[in-house]
Design an enzyme around this catalytic site. Sequence first.
Site, PDB file in Angstrom:
ATOM      1  N   CYS A   1     -56.349  38.798 -18.904  1.00  0.00           N
ATOM      2  CA  CYS A   1     -57.141  38.734 -17.675  1.00  0.00           C
ATOM      3  C   CYS A   1     -58.521  39.360 -17.858  1.00  0.00           C
ATOM      4  O   CYS A   1     -59.443  39.043 -17.108  1.00  0.00           O
ATOM      5  CB  CYS A   1     -56.399  39.386 -16.519  1.00  0.00           C
ATOM      6  SG  CYS A   1     -55.782  41.037 -16.838  1.00  0.00           S
ATOM      7  N   HIS A   2     -58.676  40.196 -18.878  1.00  0.00           N
ATOM      8  CA  HIS A   2     -59.987  40.811 -19.126  1.00  0.00           C
ATOM      9  C   HIS A   2     -61.033  39.773 -19.536  1.00  0.00           C
ATOM     10  O   HIS A   2     -62.224  40.048 -19.467  1.00  0.00           O
ATOM     11  CB  HIS A   2     -59.881  41.908 -20.194  1.00  0.00           C
ATOM     12  CG  HIS A   2     -59.366  41.446 -21.507  1.00  0.00           C
ATOM     13  ND1 HIS A   2     -58.005  41.307 -21.765  1.00  0.00           N
ATOM     14  CD2 HIS A   2     -60.010  41.082 -22.645  1.00  0.00           C
ATOM     15  CE1 HIS A   2     -57.850  40.878 -23.011  1.00  0.00           C
ATOM     16  NE2 HIS A   2     -59.052  40.735 -23.560  1.00  0.00           N
TER      17      HIS A   2
END
Length: 159
Positions: free
Chosen positions: A122-123
Amino acid sequence: MRWTVLDSPIGEFSVATDGTSVCGTHFGRVATALDEPADAPAREAVAQLRAYFAGDLTDFTVPVTIPRGSDFERAVWREMTGIPYGETLTYGDVARRLGDPGAARAVGVACNRNPVPVIVPCHRIVGAGGKLVGFGGGLDRKVHLLELEARVALQSAWS
């Protein structure tokens, strides 16, 4: 579910396994976490995470099972796994890829609910124009992960 904790460049990082696959990760130490992996999936996850943080691994292959999430969240999480190492997409990009260009905020909510951060990356999702916004582990960790991947990708491209 069994938790294992490892030291990493972004602080303690906990990994949950169910005996066959990774089913969660957490920034920090989970109270019940062991310092040594209790099963084969945990040993493999810890080894892969250490290699990732060292810049030696760009694709996780450890099995992952996510036992919860709406259909939309699961679609966002699947899309995350398709973002190449060292690259980013915006929340709007992901929404468009899922066929709902107006769902950028919902993509952000799904990112925040990702139960397996780092392994499910998700980063790699950023705000419009590449702006760094929101990250469950804190923006300093997000910056560290993105800088690690950018450095490794650049070194790979130039070698």
